[in-house]
Design a protein around this motif. Sequence first.
Motif, short mmCIF file in Angstrom:
data_model
loop_
_atom_site.label_atom_id
_atom_site.label_comp_id
_atom_site.label_asym_id
_atom_site.label_seq_id
_atom_site.Cartn_x
_atom_site.Cartn_y
_atom_site.Cartn_z
N ASN A 77 37.15 -19.17 -54.00
CA ASN A 77 36.58 -19.15 -52.66
C ASN A 77 35.06 -19.19 -52.70
O ASN A 77 34.43 -19.84 -51.87
CB ASN A 77 37.05 -17.90 -51.91
N SER A 128 34.07 -22.72 -53.46
CA SER A 128 34.19 -23.61 -52.30
C SER A 128 32.97 -23.50 -51.38
O SER A 128 32.63 -24.45 -50.68
CB SER A 128 35.47 -23.30 -51.51
N THR A 159 34.75 -13.43 -50.66
CA THR A 159 35.40 -14.75 -50.60
C THR A 159 34.44 -15.83 -50.09
O THR A 159 34.83 -16.74 -49.37
CB THR A 159 36.68 -14.75 -49.73
#
Length: 237
Positions: free
Chosen positions: A7, A10, A135
């Motif tokens: 995460n 990303s 995250t």
Amino acid sequence: MIVYGKNVWSQIQNDEQSIENVYVLQGLKDHRVWNSLKELSCPVKVVSKKELDAIAKCEHHQGIAARVKEIPTYSIEELLKKKKGTGLYVALDGIQDPHNVGAILRTCDCAGVDGVILCKHNSAGLTPAAIKASTGAAYTIPVSIVTNLSQTLKKMKEEGYWIVGSDMDHARDYRKGIYDVPLVLVIGSEGKGMSPVVKKQCDYMVCLPMAGTITSLNASVACAILLYEIYGQRNPV
């Protein structure tokens, strides 16, 4: 600084200027990760699990880690300029568990908080563990790190903000809070709660009802409940 986790990756993969090196687990089967690496010009190294564990200093890296530039932080003046509407900030008074800091950052992103204020001393900062637990929200929520939280809150009161503390003593039920004003929600430390000097800056306290034998919630859980009460009152269905 080393960050890790899918995460987190990303969130940073499109900001190549902040990435110095990438380390990927040999045999990783996540095609999304491999595809994201194809266009990168920064060095990418395939490493064994033992090597990646050592680089990340943990085993919870999910097969990818990166050496990145430090996450930028902001002065209080800069932070206040980032408000999108009425203004909502969260201040953490001595939170020492990086996983709590990360979880709170994640909730702040979901609940539309404008920024988070951390203490420089005796508190967890933007560590790799906090960034992983967030995250990726550590890259989306502006953060200010201050040396004196009490003075910072005093300054924000002068700017028109109400300071609301989470505490059991002399507190009103959290559902009776006044939340349609510029607001700073203060969450105290896991063990001792808010420090006395910070309490003095609070306009009022709110508390969560405890119906069982346990007398308190985890700091990040309490913060999440309070933020969604604020969100609900500001955004009625």
